[in-house]
Write an enzyme that holds these catalytic residues in place. Structure first.
Site, mmCIF file in Angstrom:
data_model
loop_
_atom_site.group_PDB
_atom_site.id
_atom_site.type_symbol
_atom_site.label_atom_id
_atom_site.label_comp_id
_atom_site.label_asym_id
_atom_site.label_seq_id
_atom_site.Cartn_x
_atom_site.Cartn_y
_atom_site.Cartn_z
ATOM 1 N N HIS A 1 0.840 -1.206 0.000
ATOM 2 C CA HIS A 1 0.000 0.000 0.000
ATOM 3 C C HIS A 1 0.870 1.249 0.000
ATOM 4 O O HIS A 1 2.053 1.192 0.309
ATOM 5 C CB HIS A 1 -0.966 0.033 1.190
ATOM 6 C CG HIS A 1 -0.307 0.008 2.538
ATOM 7 N ND1 HIS A 1 -0.047 -1.146 3.232
ATOM 8 C CD2 HIS A 1 0.147 1.011 3.335
ATOM 9 C CE1 HIS A 1 0.530 -0.861 4.387
ATOM 10 N NE2 HIS A 1 0.668 0.441 4.480
ATOM 11 N N HIS B 1 4.015 7.182 3.691
ATOM 12 C CA HIS B 1 4.958 6.076 3.512
ATOM 13 C C HIS B 1 4.490 5.140 2.414
ATOM 14 O O HIS B 1 3.348 5.206 1.971
ATOM 15 C CB HIS B 1 5.187 5.301 4.831
ATOM 16 C CG HIS B 1 3.996 4.568 5.364
ATOM 17 N ND1 HIS B 1 3.163 5.092 6.321
ATOM 18 C CD2 HIS B 1 3.500 3.336 5.091
ATOM 19 C CE1 HIS B 1 2.213 4.216 6.611
ATOM 20 N NE2 HIS B 1 2.384 3.137 5.872
ATOM 21 N N GLU C 1 7.774 1.128 4.874
ATOM 22 C CA GLU C 1 7.231 0.088 5.758
ATOM 23 C C GLU C 1 7.463 -1.246 5.063
ATOM 24 O O GLU C 1 7.256 -1.371 3.856
ATOM 25 C CB GLU C 1 5.726 0.320 5.968
ATOM 26 C CG GLU C 1 5.056 -0.746 6.833
ATOM 27 C CD GLU C 1 3.563 -0.495 7.053
ATOM 28 O OE1 GLU C 1 2.957 0.330 6.310
ATOM 29 O OE2 GLU C 1 2.995 -1.114 7.968
HETATM 30 CO CO CO Z 1 1.213 1.368 6.269
#
Ligand code: CO
Length: 134
Positions: free
Chosen positions: A7, A79, A130
């Site tokens: 994502h 992020h 991430e």
């Molecule tokens: Co995230």
């Protein structure tokens, strides 16, 4: 080491307005809001054919995205999350290469019930990364 983009996360000052914008204006399917006290955020996921967008809103007093929204009051990209096969192997390889892992370096359980880690943006072109084990 990296798999798919899991994502892209966008910090938003108004979660309801952001969710409505993705649902009504952009015509996307979105999740119910999910509170993650351990991460200091409430999230809504936008489902796209090839990935997801994570709308992030601060939760609680010490939210890690509160300062980001102070600097970016209308919101912004926060992020990008890449999938990895084994998060411990990935973490150890990255640390060996000199990359900084945020926090105590131990994976936390993320929004999808899977272990996640964050890497220092200064080590990756100014982008917070991430990693999520899938
Ligand atoms: Co995230």
């Amino acid at each position: 080491m990296l798999g798919r983009v899991n994502h892209v996360a966008i910090a938003v000052p108004d979660l309801e307005a952001a969710a409505a914008s993705y649902r009504a204006t952009l015509g996307c399917q979105i999740s119910e809001p999910q509170s993650l006290p351990e991460h200091g955020v409430t999230v809504v996921f936008v489902e796209l054919p090839n990935t997801k967008i994570e709308l992030l809103h601060p939760l609680g007093e010490n939210s890690p995205i509160a300062a980001f929204l102070e600097k970016n009051p209308s919101g912004g990209m926060h992020h990008i999350c890449y999938e990895v096969g084994d998060i411990i192997v990935a973490r150890d390889r990255l640390k060996e290469a000199g990359a900084r892992v945020l926090g105590d370096g131990a994976p936390k359980i993320g929004a999808h019930g899977k272990p996640v880690l964050f890497l220092h943006p200064k080590d990756f072109q100014g982008t917070l990364i991430e990693l999520e084990q899938v």
